[in-house]
Each structure stands twice: as structure tokens, then as C-alpha cells.
Design an enzyme around this catalytic site. Structure first.
Site, PDB file in Angstrom:
ATOM      1  CE  LYS A  80      -4.055   1.876   2.498  1.00  0.00           C
ATOM      2  NZ  LYS A  80      -5.013   1.607   3.607  1.00  0.00           N
ATOM      3  CB  SER A 155      -8.409   3.516   2.609  1.00  0.00           C
ATOM      4  OG  SER A 155      -7.563   2.879   3.548  1.00  0.00           O
ATOM      5  CB  SER A 179      -8.662   0.543   5.337  1.00  0.00           C
ATOM      6  OG  SER A 179      -9.358   1.743   5.169  1.00  0.00           O
TER       7      SER A 179
HETATM    8  N1  GLN Z   1     -13.459   3.919   5.853  1.00  0.00           N
HETATM    9  C1  GLN Z   1     -12.893   4.321   7.087  1.00  0.00           C
HETATM   10  C2  GLN Z   1     -12.467   5.763   7.029  1.00  0.00           C
HETATM   11  O1  GLN Z   1     -12.659   6.372   6.013  1.00  0.00           O
HETATM   12  C3  GLN Z   1     -11.743   3.436   7.478  1.00  0.00           C
HETATM   13  C4  GLN Z   1     -10.484   3.761   6.792  1.00  0.00           C
HETATM   14  C5  GLN Z   1      -9.339   2.903   7.216  1.00  0.00           C
HETATM   15  O2  GLN Z   1      -9.524   1.854   7.826  1.00  0.00           O
HETATM   16  N2  GLN Z   1      -8.151   3.391   6.917  1.00  0.00           N
HETATM   17  O3  GLN Z   1     -11.943   6.301   7.968  1.00  0.00           O
END
Ligand code: GLN
Length: 487
Positions: A80, A155, A179
Site C-alpha cells: 500500500k 481504503s 480498510s
Molecule cells: N473507511 C474508514 C475511514 O474512512 C476506514 C479507513 C481505514 O480503515 N483506513 O476512515
């Protein structure tokens, strides 16, 4: 495409050891595949071909000398793009870091390189890991390999899509509120968030430091167990990393589940659930019954507060973490400001995207004088209650299950102008981060349109082995995980 690219990491490792394929051949085939379809997917912000090929050559030298190979040696991996790898840019999919070059390796990167895992590229993500669809990337969208008009989840959308599209066999993601698990579920692969502190975050760009964890995205539970074994462990450079020995996770797969207790989270099997997702979870319940488990309904009354708690704590922490991107020390700086304040303001105004700005503003508000007690402190108190509720539940059951998400992947653009609808996508995943638990999403079927469904399994802190065992038994009782997107 070379058929081996569709296989699991375990199968690829075997093929390398048995000299059916060299690591160099496999890595080259991986880049041919990437070059053939990456335009359609958008999984990578950058490729690191030279690094991958050099690593693969080292694997082949070892094979030629008859030396034993480290775990996952020669198996292509996508990192990532919020994790440092020397020789690559680390952008976090943000304009503010568009030209930022990794100054050092993250601890997980060092571990991967030591194990001779070829890192093929830096995977696209929502800017600074904030989002659920990968549409918040400042650079490009990621398309779901099962249907190119749909989101891959976020994400870690690039990480998940790369594995699902056979552009990599393994990937690492970071999970602050879901995410890793959400994109794994949307892309039909396995995604696992370890216990808070199990994996070092040194060299990961921080989003919300009391929640962030790095974890594997893979084609099978066994691969996830092996990848976690490679990346976990104590790291003096990360004060939150736990000083505990690393387990040999894959050794504990396939343990008998007879008499074990599976808790079904009541609140996540009620209204708002897509019918096909509900069917898949009912199916999973039947599977665990057949494996000899006792099923218990567990009510988590505070779960409904988890999104509210998360969006105070995560935004507060991100407003503090992102203060460092000021145009002085890292990345982009506005070129012609009259004074320092103008430079800060313009740099941040131009460098950050709308979702990141929204979160910084929310978090700064929640932390400001006079509001701290009403928001941040209250959210911390509620977080403690959520954690206690899980502790109680795990006195009654060995694991908890639920859908990973109430719905399958949605169309690109469907929620991008409605932040609240986007936030609600994480209703099933967020509380696991609040409580620091290990959690996993395992393929559990497909909806009527052929989009993958994920089953979420949660275990008590540091019970990764138990989690993998429950995941493995479920996975091996069906062949959902063997299905590969036809692209
Ligand atoms: N969707 C969640 C957010 O936007 C989780 C994101 C994540 O786990 N990095 O914060």
C-alpha cells in the site's frame, strides 16, 4: 496469462522450491500481467520492477545453491502506498506527497525484503487511507476486477484489486476502521487486521494512531497466516508494538471446531442488510453448525455508537498527525507565498483533497478548548464501553461473526458526494478497531450480480491463531476463494 499467477502464495512457493518455475520467471510474468491490464484496474500508483526483479534473482541464487528459502520467498507482493520502501515514492495518494521519496524502509518492508518477497509496486489508496471506496485518491480511481464499473472498497482498494486481478499474489494494507477487510470483501479475497500492536507501524504514514494496524490481503487464509508471520513482531522503533514472540500461525490451521462457540452479532444481521448478504451469512452459520459448532446470538448494544465514536477519535488523531504536512519538512510547498502563514495555508489548501480537509476540520473542532470534554473525552469513554462489551461477549463465545459489510461493492460515484452514506459502509468493521481486536474477512459467496460477499470473523486480542483456524475451516468447506475474477 501464466496460469501460476492465479494460484495461492503457498502453491507459488512450492513451484519455486520444486524448480517448476524460477522466481525471476514468475516475477517477469507478473509484470507482463500488470502491463496488460493495469490500465483497466488502476491498482498501482507506481511500479518497482527493478526492486522486484533483484529480489527474485536472489531467490533463484538460493535455489541454485540448494539453500532453504524463507517463508513466501519469490511470491509477488503489492505494498500500500502509505508504507515506505527505499527506491520508491510514498504518496499516500495525496498531492501533498506526490513527489515524496521514501527516506527509509518501513519495518514491514525490511521484513519482506529479508524474506526475499519481490515488491512489485505501490498500491493506490484513498488519500491518507481516509475512505471506503478508493475514490478519494488524488490520482486515479481503482476499478473492481469483478465489475469495472464498481468500487473495489477502500481504503486499501489498490491492494485488494491487485490481488483479485492477479496483478500480485499478496498485498499489504492498513486498517483503521475496516480498510483491509472492506476491500477484501468487495474484491472476493481474504483480508486480515491483526491485534493492535501486533505489527510494527514504523514507516507507515499515520492516520489515527490508536487504531491503525497493517495486515495481509491474500487469496487464501493460509497465505494470510504466512504473511502475518513474516511481518509481525516487536519493534523498538514503534512504542505501540507488542513485545511478544511471533507465532507460527499456519501450524494451527485445521484444528477441530467441534464444541466451539460461534457468536452471531445480532445488530449486524438486522435491517439494512442486502438479502444476498444475509443469505451468505446464514449459509456460513449452517457451515459452522456442520463443523460441530454451537451458534449463539450475541447482542452488542453499543455497536450502534461505533461510527460516531470513530469519527471523533479518528478525525481528532488525524488532525494532529497531519499537522506535520506544512510545506516545511515534507512534500509539496506552495512556490510563491509572501510569508510563512500564507505558505502553510496555501500548501495545505492545495495539497489536501476535500475528504482529508473535512476530517482535519472535524478533528480540530473536536479537540478545541471547551469542546474536548464533550467530544473527545466522551468518545474515549464510549470506546471503553465497546471494548468491555466485546470482552463480555468473548466470555460466552470463541469468535464472533457478521457480514463484513451490509452490501456488496457499489457503483463508482454512487456515494462519493454523500460522506455520511460512505461512513456507514463501515458499520460492521469499525468496532473491531476501537477494541483493538484481530478481525478477518473471508470470501462467503456472490450476490445475484456476481459481486463477492465477505464474512467477517472477530476474535479476542492476540487470538490470531484461533481466528485463522475458524477462517480456514470455513474457507475449506466451500470453493468461493478459488474463484478468480474473469479479467
Ligand atoms: N473507511 C474508514 C475511514 O474512512 C476506514 C479507513 C481505514 O480503515 N483506513 O476512515
Amino acid at each position: 496469462m501464466n496460469e501460476l499467477l492465479r494460484k495461492t502464495a503457498s502453491e507459488q512457493s512450492k513451484a519455486i522450491k520444486n524448480k517448476e518455475v524460477s522466481a525471476l520467471e514468475l516475477t517477469k510474468a507478473q509484470f507482463e500481467r500488470i502491463n496488460a491490464i493495469e490500465d483497466k484496474i488502476g491498482a498501482f500508483n507506481s511500479l518497482t520492477e527493478e526492486i522486484a526483479l533483484n529480489t527474485a534473482k536472489k531467490v533463484d541464487e538460493k535455489v541454485a545453491k540448494g539453500e532453504e528459502l524463507p517463508l513466501l520467498a519469490g511470491v509477488p507482493l503489492a505494498l500500500k502506498d502509505n508504507m515506505n520502501l527505499i527506491g520508491s515514492k510514498t504518496t499516500a495518494s495525496s498531492k501533498i506527497l506526490e513527489n515524496f521519496v521514501s527516506p527509509y524502509n518501513a519495518t514491514i518492508t525490511e521484513k519482506l525484503l529479508n524474506n526475499l518477497v519481490p515488491i512489485v509496486g505501490k498500491a493506490n489508496l484513498d488519500e491518507f487511507a481516509m475512505g471506503s471506496s478508493n475514490e478519494n485518491s488524488a490520482f486515479k480511481k481503482v476499478h473492481n476486477p469483478w465489475n469495472l464499473n464498481k468500487v473495489p472498497g477502500g481504503s486499501s482498494g489498490g491492494s485488494a484489486a491487485s490481488v483479485a486481478a492477479c496483478e500480485a499474489t499478496l498485498a499489504l494494507g492498513s486498517d483503521t476502521g475496516g480498510s483491509i477487510r472492506l476491500p477484501a470483501s468487495f474484491c472476493g479475497i481474504v483480508g486480515m487486521k491483526p491485534t493492535y500492536g501486533r505489527v510494527s507501524r514504523y514507516g507507515l504514514i499515520a492516520f489515527a494512531s490508536s487504531l491503525d494496524q497493517i495486515g495481509p490481503l491474500t487469496r487464501s487464509v493460509e497465505d494470510a497466516a504466512n504473511l502475518l508471520e513474516v511481518i509481525s513482531g516487536h519493534d523498538p522503533k514503534d512504542s505501540t508494538s507488542l513485545n511478544l514472540p511471533v507465532e507460527h500461525y499456519s501450524a494451527n490451521l485445521n484444528g477441530d471446531l467441534k464444541g466451539k462457540k460461534v457468536g452471531v452479532i445480532k445488530e449486524l444481521l438486522s435491517e439494512g442488510l442486502a438479502p444476498d448478504v444475509e443469505k451468505a451469512v446464514q449459509n456460513a452459520i449452517e457451515t459452522y453448525k456442520k463443523l460441530g459448532c454451537e451458534i449463539k446470538e450475541i447482542s452488542l448494544k453499543n455497536l450502534k455508537y461505533s461510527i460516531g465514536i470513530y469519527y471523533i477519535l479518528a478525525t481528532a488523531e488525524c488532525s494532529s498527525n497531519l499537522a506535520r504536512f506544512d510545506g516545511v519538512r515534507y512534500g509539496y510547498r506552495h512556490p510563491d507565498s509572501k510569508n510563512l502563514m500564507e505558505m502553510y495555508t496555501k500548501t495545505r489548501a492545495e495539497g489536501f483533497g476535500p475528504e482529508v480537509k473535512r476530517r482535519i476540520m472535524l478533528g480540530t473542532y473536536a479537540l478545541s478548548a471547551g469542546y474536548y470534554d464533550a467530544y473527545y473525552k466522551k468518545a474515549q469513554q464510549m470506546r471503553a464501553l465497546v471494548t468491555q462489551e466485546f470482552e463480555q461477549a468473548f466470555k460466552e463465545v470463541d469468535v464472533l461473526i457478521s457480514p463484513t459489510c451490509p452490501n456488496t461493492a457499489f457503483d463508482l460515484g454512487a456515494k462519493s458526494s454523500d460522506p455520511l452514506a460512505m461512513y456507514l459502509t463501515d458499520i460492521a468493521t469499525i468496532s473491531c478497531n476501537l477494541a483493538g481486536l484481530p478481525g478477518m474477512s473471508v470470501p462467503a459467496g456472490f450476490d445475484k450480480d456476481g459481486m463477492p460477499i465477505g464474512l467477517q470473523i472477530l476474535a479476542p486480542q492476540l487470538q490470531e491463531s484461533r481466528l485463522f483456524n475458524f477462517g480456514y475451516k470455513f474457507e475449506q468447506s466451500n470453493d468461493f476463494y478459488k474463484q478468480i475474477a474473469n479479467i
